[in-house]
Write a protein that holds these residues in place. Structure first.
Motif, mmCIF file in Angstrom:
data_model
loop_
_atom_site.group_PDB
_atom_site.id
_atom_site.type_symbol
_atom_site.label_atom_id
_atom_site.label_comp_id
_atom_site.label_asym_id
_atom_site.label_seq_id
_atom_site.Cartn_x
_atom_site.Cartn_y
_atom_site.Cartn_z
ATOM 1 N N LEU A 1 0.820 -1.207 0.000
ATOM 2 C CA LEU A 1 0.000 0.000 0.000
ATOM 3 C C LEU A 1 0.858 1.263 0.000
ATOM 4 O O LEU A 1 0.363 2.360 0.267
ATOM 5 N N GLY A 2 2.137 1.105 -0.318
ATOM 6 C CA GLY A 2 3.021 2.260 -0.428
ATOM 7 C C GLY A 2 3.554 2.775 0.885
ATOM 8 O O GLY A 2 4.024 3.915 0.963
ATOM 9 N N VAL A 3 3.507 1.955 1.936
ATOM 10 C CA VAL A 3 3.969 2.372 3.264
ATOM 11 C C VAL A 3 5.365 1.813 3.503
ATOM 12 O O VAL A 3 5.592 0.602 3.371
ATOM 13 N N ASN A 4 6.290 2.656 3.877
ATOM 14 C CA ASN A 4 7.679 2.261 4.080
ATOM 15 C C ASN A 4 8.041 2.279 5.566
ATOM 16 O O ASN A 4 7.534 3.106 6.328
ATOM 17 N N ILE B 1 9.268 -0.133 15.258
ATOM 18 C CA ILE B 1 9.109 0.135 13.827
ATOM 19 C C ILE B 1 9.336 1.616 13.617
ATOM 20 O O ILE B 1 8.710 2.450 14.294
ATOM 21 N N HIS B 2 10.225 1.946 12.716
ATOM 22 C CA HIS B 2 10.418 3.332 12.311
ATOM 23 C C HIS B 2 9.616 3.538 11.028
ATOM 24 O O HIS B 2 9.991 3.059 9.962
ATOM 25 N N TRP B 3 8.459 4.181 11.160
ATOM 26 C CA TRP B 3 7.662 4.538 9.978
ATOM 27 C C TRP B 3 8.339 5.728 9.317
ATOM 28 O O TRP B 3 8.379 6.829 9.893
ATOM 29 N N THR B 4 8.889 5.546 8.154
ATOM 30 C CA THR B 4 9.813 6.527 7.586
ATOM 31 C C THR B 4 9.164 7.579 6.700
ATOM 32 O O THR B 4 9.803 8.594 6.391
ATOM 33 N N ASP B 5 7.924 7.382 6.291
ATOM 34 C CA ASP B 5 7.273 8.340 5.387
ATOM 35 C C ASP B 5 6.672 9.557 6.076
ATOM 36 O O ASP B 5 6.718 10.661 5.523
ATOM 37 N N PRO B 6 6.028 9.421 7.244
ATOM 38 C CA PRO B 6 5.263 10.537 7.803
ATOM 39 C C PRO B 6 6.093 11.787 8.061
ATOM 40 O O PRO B 6 7.306 11.728 8.314
ATOM 41 N N LEU B 7 5.412 12.928 8.015
ATOM 42 C CA LEU B 7 5.976 14.197 8.443
ATOM 43 C C LEU B 7 5.575 14.441 9.888
ATOM 44 O O LEU B 7 4.485 14.059 10.324
ATOM 45 N N THR B 8 6.447 15.077 10.653
ATOM 46 C CA THR B 8 6.126 15.454 12.017
ATOM 47 C C THR B 8 6.163 16.975 12.130
ATOM 48 O O THR B 8 6.945 17.646 11.442
#
Length: 416
Positions: A162-165, A189-196
């Motif tokens: 689903l395009g989640v890295n 888990i390091h979810w690498t896509d999101p912006l903070t």
């Protein structure tokens, strides 16, 4: 009367985003709220634009979890007993929609919406020159047990389609990546896509400044003064007593939305999950670097501009019930064992409410039977993430453009 093409009611992330996208399509927009932009629900979230959140939060179905929730002592979920009778109907629908057969199409539709979150935010971030508000990219989901870590690792692998890295971290790798941790955990888990975002309310204000710089009208007033005009269109009274009119109106009042739409016969089964946050001074020699969810305890730590923000899970009650920040009090010592925290910045915790619907999907589109009334609310935990995507999609519907995704699952006319 002043005349506009569209009145947008609500100056949170969703309302401001709707106004911006309508304005981009050449419409004259007025934005009305009782407060300044970004000072209600959009102020108090975790500040993550959650591209990885392709699956909405399900109602728990395991008996052990339900029994522990019933005991009302969990860190992640609490409820007010007096509110249960009013909440029973929407929560039962929520429970039914969380069964696998019902949930799968819900999750598929939701994933298509979340997939638009980064590109729509990044466009507005650039236009508003607001990149200075961003923190480190991605966030950490922490695990205390090997069992839960391994289950989550397997689930994360399924999301790559689903395009989640993501990156998997064992305990040593996690400690190296986040030296602020005082406990050795099983991994993350390091979810690498999101912006903070270091100040979510300030990001809404930055988007609102862009809107007003481009010519939109800012109004103060009570949205519940909204009235239809005899010859079509809508009017609302400002705080100064002036009546302002427009051909169309967008209701983006978050958890208060149905208090208005109910006056016009539109009463979707909205309920709220309240949440709390408080900032604490970071007195560690290794300041916290990452947004971190303590997944097995049910709270989140975020290195915000005002300090380390602790945000809680869900409190089920009426939107106007007195504050009971017992979850925050319960998780604070757990958080202090994990990272070094100083004194609280604010004297009292902040309280807000997330607008939720039993099928876990927001309402985006025309209000049935009310020509010229549109709605954009019910985003649950993800209004901050989905505001710009919602604004784009609603503007496409209102101007007759082809929508970026299939919009039937989000129709206000759908059955719950």
């Amino acid at each position: 009367m002043m005349k506009h093409d569209v009145l947008v009611l609500g100056a949170g992330m969703v309302g401001v985003s709707c106004a911006l996208h309508l304005q981009q399509r050449g419409l004259d927009v007025a934005l009305l709220d009782r407060r300044n932009p970004g000072e209600e629900t959009s102020y108090g979230n975790a500040g993550i634009i959650q591209r990885e959140a392709v699956h909405p939060y399900r109602f728990p179905r395991e008996l052990s979890t339900l029994l522990s929730v019933a005991g009302n002592r969990r860190l992640d979920v609490r409820y007010h007993a007096r509110a249960v009778p009013a909440l029973l109907s929407p929560l039962l629908r929520y429970y039914r929609n969380s069964a696998d057969a019902a949930y799968q199409p819900i999750a598929a539709a939701y994933a298509s919406l979340i997939a638009l979150s980064l590109e729509t935010h990044e466009s507005l971030l650039a236009d508003a020159n607001a990149q200075h508000l961003l923190g480190k990219r991605g966030w950490l989901m922490l695990f205390r047990s090997d069992k839960r870590r391994d289950e989550a690792f397997a689930d994360a692998d399924k999301l790559t389609a689903l395009g989640v890295n993501h990156c998997k971290l064992d305990g040593a790798q996690l400690q190296a990546q986040e030296p602020a941790l005082r406990e050795r955990l099983s991994g993350a888990i390091h979810w690498t896509d999101p912006l903070t975002v270091r100040d979510p309310g300030d990001l809404v204000k930055a988007y609102a400044r862009l809107l007003f710089q481009r010519g939109a009208t800012e109004l103060r007033g009570d949205a519940t003064t909204l009235r239809p005009l005899p010859d079509g269109g809508w009017q609302v009274q400002t705080a100064s007593g002036e009546w302002v009119s427009a051909r169309q109106v967008v209701v983006a009042l978050g958890p208060w939305s149905t208090q208005l739409t109910g006056d016009f016969g539109f009463r979707p089964p909205l309920f709220v999950k309240r949440g709390y946050h408080q900032h604490f001074r970071d007195d560690s020699p290794h300041p916290l670097q990452h947004w971190m969810l303590d997944e097995e305890r049910g709270y989140l730590l975020a290195p915000m501009a005002r300090g380390v923000r602790i945000t809680t899970g869900a409190e089920l009650t009426h939107i106007d019930a007195p504050a009971t920040p017992t979850q925050l009090s319960a998780v604070e010592p757990v958080a202090r064992s994990l990272v070094s925290l100083g004194s609280a910045v604010e004297p009292q915790p902040w309280k807000g409410a997330r607008p939720c619907l039993p099928d876990m999907k927001p309402l985006i589109g025309a209000v049935p039977g009310k020509p010229g009334m549109w709605c954009a609310f019910g985003h649950g935990h993800q209004g901050f993430t989905l505001g710009p995507a919602t604004g784009m999609l609603l503007a496409q519907l209102m101007t007759g453009e082809r929508s970026a995704i299939e919009m039937a699952p989000f129709s206000p006319a759908r059955r719950f």
